[in-house]
Scaffold this motif. Structure first.
Motif, PDB file in Angstrom:
ATOM      1  N   ASP A   3      37.749 -19.108 -25.598  1.00  0.00           N
ATOM      2  CA  ASP A   3      37.522 -20.381 -26.301  1.00  0.00           C
ATOM      3  C   ASP A   3      36.741 -20.162 -27.587  1.00  0.00           C
ATOM      4  O   ASP A   3      37.065 -20.768 -28.631  1.00  0.00           O
ATOM      5  CB  ASP A   3      36.764 -21.342 -25.381  1.00  0.00           C
ATOM      6  CG  ASP A   3      37.639 -21.833 -24.227  1.00  0.00           C
ATOM      7  OD1 ASP A   3      38.874 -21.710 -24.331  1.00  0.00           O
ATOM      8  OD2 ASP A   3      37.078 -22.327 -23.225  1.00  0.00           O
ATOM      9  N   ILE A   4      35.729 -19.328 -27.552  1.00  0.00           N
ATOM     10  CA  ILE A   4      34.938 -19.074 -28.763  1.00  0.00           C
ATOM     11  C   ILE A   4      35.797 -18.379 -29.822  1.00  0.00           C
ATOM     12  O   ILE A   4      35.732 -18.716 -31.017  1.00  0.00           O
ATOM     13  CB  ILE A   4      33.693 -18.238 -28.419  1.00  0.00           C
ATOM     14  CG1 ILE A   4      32.747 -19.044 -27.524  1.00  0.00           C
ATOM     15  CG2 ILE A   4      32.979 -17.793 -29.686  1.00  0.00           C
ATOM     16  CD1 ILE A   4      31.543 -18.276 -27.038  1.00  0.00           C
ATOM     17  N   SER A   5      36.595 -17.427 -29.392  1.00  0.00           N
ATOM     18  CA  SER A   5      37.488 -16.759 -30.354  1.00  0.00           C
ATOM     19  C   SER A   5      38.465 -17.751 -30.970  1.00  0.00           C
ATOM     20  O   SER A   5      38.771 -17.689 -32.179  1.00  0.00           O
ATOM     21  CB  SER A   5      38.250 -15.625 -29.648  1.00  0.00           C
ATOM     22  OG  SER A   5      37.365 -14.636 -29.170  1.00  0.00           O
ATOM     23  N   GLN A   6      38.979 -18.684 -30.162  1.00  0.00           N
ATOM     24  CA  GLN A   6      39.921 -19.685 -30.691  1.00  0.00           C
ATOM     25  C   GLN A   6      39.222 -20.617 -31.669  1.00  0.00           C
ATOM     26  O   GLN A   6      39.796 -20.998 -32.704  1.00  0.00           O
ATOM     27  CB  GLN A   6      40.520 -20.487 -29.533  1.00  0.00           C
ATOM     28  CG  GLN A   6      41.609 -21.454 -29.981  1.00  0.00           C
ATOM     29  CD  GLN A   6      42.245 -22.176 -28.806  1.00  0.00           C
ATOM     30  OE1 GLN A   6      41.877 -21.943 -27.659  1.00  0.00           O
ATOM     31  NE2 GLN A   6      43.187 -23.056 -29.098  1.00  0.00           N
ATOM     32  N   ILE A   7      37.967 -20.975 -31.375  1.00  0.00           N
ATOM     33  CA  ILE A   7      37.228 -21.844 -32.292  1.00  0.00           C
ATOM     34  C   ILE A   7      37.049 -21.164 -33.647  1.00  0.00           C
ATOM     35  O   ILE A   7      37.266 -21.777 -34.712  1.00  0.00           O
ATOM     36  CB  ILE A   7      35.856 -22.213 -31.694  1.00  0.00           C
ATOM     37  CG1 ILE A   7      36.032 -23.082 -30.446  1.00  0.00           C
ATOM     38  CG2 ILE A   7      35.006 -22.955 -32.716  1.00  0.00           C
ATOM     39  CD1 ILE A   7      34.755 -23.294 -29.656  1.00  0.00           C
ATOM     40  N   LEU A   8      36.662 -19.895 -33.631  1.00  0.00           N
ATOM     41  CA  LEU A   8      36.474 -19.174 -34.887  1.00  0.00           C
ATOM     42  C   LEU A   8      37.790 -19.061 -35.664  1.00  0.00           C
ATOM     43  O   LEU A   8      37.810 -19.166 -36.896  1.00  0.00           O
ATOM     44  CB  LEU A   8      35.893 -17.783 -34.600  1.00  0.00           C
ATOM     45  CG  LEU A   8      34.466 -17.761 -34.028  1.00  0.00           C
ATOM     46  CD1 LEU A   8      34.053 -16.346 -33.640  1.00  0.00           C
ATOM     47  CD2 LEU A   8      33.494 -18.354 -35.035  1.00  0.00           C
ATOM     48  N   SER A   9      38.886 -18.853 -34.925  1.00  0.00           N
ATOM     49  CA  SER A   9      40.190 -18.798 -35.590  1.00  0.00           C
ATOM     50  C   SER A   9      40.557 -20.135 -36.206  1.00  0.00           C
ATOM     51  O   SER A   9      41.062 -20.220 -37.340  1.00  0.00           O
ATOM     52  CB  SER A   9      41.259 -18.355 -34.584  1.00  0.00           C
ATOM     53  OG  SER A   9      42.534 -18.356 -35.186  1.00  0.00           O
ATOM     54  N   LEU A  10      40.281 -21.232 -35.470  1.00  0.00           N
ATOM     55  CA  LEU A  10      40.565 -22.559 -36.002  1.00  0.00           C
ATOM     56  C   LEU A  10      39.664 -22.887 -37.194  1.00  0.00           C
ATOM     57  O   LEU A  10      40.084 -23.591 -38.128  1.00  0.00           O
ATOM     58  CB  LEU A  10      40.393 -23.609 -34.906  1.00  0.00           C
ATOM     59  CG  LEU A  10      41.410 -23.556 -33.760  1.00  0.00           C
ATOM     60  CD1 LEU A  10      41.066 -24.587 -32.696  1.00  0.00           C
ATOM     61  CD2 LEU A  10      42.821 -23.782 -34.284  1.00  0.00           C
ATOM     62  N   CYS A  11      38.429 -22.379 -37.168  1.00  0.00           N
ATOM     63  CA  CYS A  11      37.538 -22.600 -38.307  1.00  0.00           C
ATOM     64  C   CYS A  11      38.087 -21.934 -39.566  1.00  0.00           C
ATOM     65  O   CYS A  11      37.988 -22.486 -40.685  1.00  0.00           O
ATOM     66  CB  CYS A  11      36.144 -22.068 -38.003  1.00  0.00           C
ATOM     67  SG  CYS A  11      35.203 -23.099 -36.848  1.00  0.00           S
ATOM     68  N   THR A  12      38.669 -20.758 -39.399  1.00  0.00           N
ATOM     69  CA  THR A  12      39.294 -20.093 -40.547  1.00  0.00           C
ATOM     70  C   THR A  12      40.450 -20.929 -41.087  1.00  0.00           C
ATOM     71  O   THR A  12      40.628 -21.086 -42.312  1.00  0.00           O
ATOM     72  CB  THR A  12      39.789 -18.700 -40.133  1.00  0.00           C
ATOM     73  OG1 THR A  12      38.697 -17.928 -39.648  1.00  0.00           O
ATOM     74  CG2 THR A  12      40.426 -17.976 -41.310  1.00  0.00           C
ATOM     75  N   GLU A  13      41.239 -21.477 -40.168  1.00  0.00           N
ATOM     76  CA  GLU A  13      42.364 -22.322 -40.596  1.00  0.00           C
ATOM     77  C   GLU A  13      41.867 -23.587 -41.281  1.00  0.00           C
ATOM     78  O   GLU A  13      42.400 -23.996 -42.331  1.00  0.00           O
ATOM     79  CB  GLU A  13      43.222 -22.677 -39.383  1.00  0.00           C
ATOM     80  CG  GLU A  13      44.459 -23.485 -39.734  1.00  0.00           C
ATOM     81  CD  GLU A  13      45.320 -23.767 -38.506  1.00  0.00           C
ATOM     82  OE1 GLU A  13      46.290 -24.540 -38.637  1.00  0.00           O
ATOM     83  OE2 GLU A  13      45.015 -23.195 -37.437  1.00  0.00           O
ATOM     84  N   MET A  14      40.823 -24.212 -40.723  1.00  0.00           N
ATOM     85  CA  MET A  14      40.294 -25.428 -41.343  1.00  0.00           C
ATOM     86  C   MET A  14      39.673 -25.144 -42.695  1.00  0.00           C
ATOM     87  O   MET A  14      39.706 -25.988 -43.608  1.00  0.00           O
ATOM     88  CB  MET A  14      39.253 -26.068 -40.411  1.00  0.00           C
ATOM     89  CG  MET A  14      39.852 -26.733 -39.186  1.00  0.00           C
ATOM     90  SD  MET A  14      38.648 -27.762 -38.286  1.00  0.00           S
ATOM     91  CE  MET A  14      37.419 -26.538 -37.820  1.00  0.00           C
TER      92      MET A  14
END
Length: 245
Positions: free
Chosen positions: A70-81
């Protein structure tokens, strides 16, 4: 200009779905917030397990892996945002770019904080695991040394038992030798008395000196037989003692 920004923020595709990008900036942001809550709750559960179990990762590996994903996905989504808010047209009236910049940075900071907490937790677990392995190895060596000491005690007990048995056999052999010597002494006394009686009888009968010398020679032979028996008995006792020692 404001119409273009609203269309970019609220109109890029459908929903987020199960957990990736591809939705609107608002949808991705809401998904990140849900993942933050889920990750924070999972990390708190792991920390509770840490103080209630000697090996929390072993007891709930799925929870640890889930929080990490979940933390890795959040960081990935932050890059996208981050890429998405930078593409929003400038709107001095509503400041859409600045608002989304602060939101994305806040989510990214929270995700990084959770990641650091999870890393510290993992390090603590690895340290506890290593200490447990070292204790197990020390315990195994202690058990091995205890077994070695017990074997030594058993060998010493067997040796003491063997010595005691040998001592009893030696005492019995000594007692037998003493009894034999006592019998020889009694027989010698009987022979002496018999000899004196025989000499008295022969003197009374007036036998010749040759007969007396024959009796004396026989007496000397009996004496040597007695001494030889004593020597043989002593030799037997010594041999038994050496054999048992």
């Amino acid at each position: 200009m404001a119409t273009m920004a609203a269309e970019f923020v609220g109109g890029r595709g459908g929903g987020v779905g199960g957990g990736g990008g591809g939705g609107t900036l608002s949808d991705i942001y809401q998904n990140c917030k849900r993942l933050l809550l889920k990750s924070r709750d999972g990390l708190e559960r792991l920390e509770r397990l840490e103080y209630s179990s000697s090996s929390s990762l072993d007891s709930s590996p799925e929870l640890f892996d889930s929080v990490k994903r979940d933390i890795s996905q959040i960081l990935s989504l932050c890059t996208e945002m981050d890429h998405m808010w930078r593409s929003i047209p400038a709107d001095p009236a509503k400041s859409q770019r600045g608002l989304w910049k602060r939101k994305v940075e806040q989510v990214a900071e929270e995700a990084e904080s959770l990641k650091e907490s999870l890393d510290r937790y993992s390090l603590r677990y690895q340290r506890r695991k290593q200490e447990a392995q070292e204790r197990a190895e020390l315990l195994g060596r202690a058990n091995g040394e205890s077994s070695h000491i017990l074997r030594i005690f058993d060998e010493e007990a067997e040796a003491r038992q063997s010595v005691q048995s040998s001592s009893r056999m030696l005492e019995e052999a000594y007692a037998t030798g003493v009894a034999i010597l006592s019998k020889y002494s009694e027989q010698r006394d009987h022979l002496k008395r018999a000899q004196r009686k025989a000499l008295d009888v022969l003197n009374r009968l007036g036998l010749s000196n040759s007969v007396l010398r024959l009796i004396e020679r026989r007496n000397r032979v009996d004496r040597w037989i007695k001494y030889a028996g004593m020597v043989i008995t002593i030799i037997i006792v010594i041999m038994v003692w050496r054999w048992t020692s």
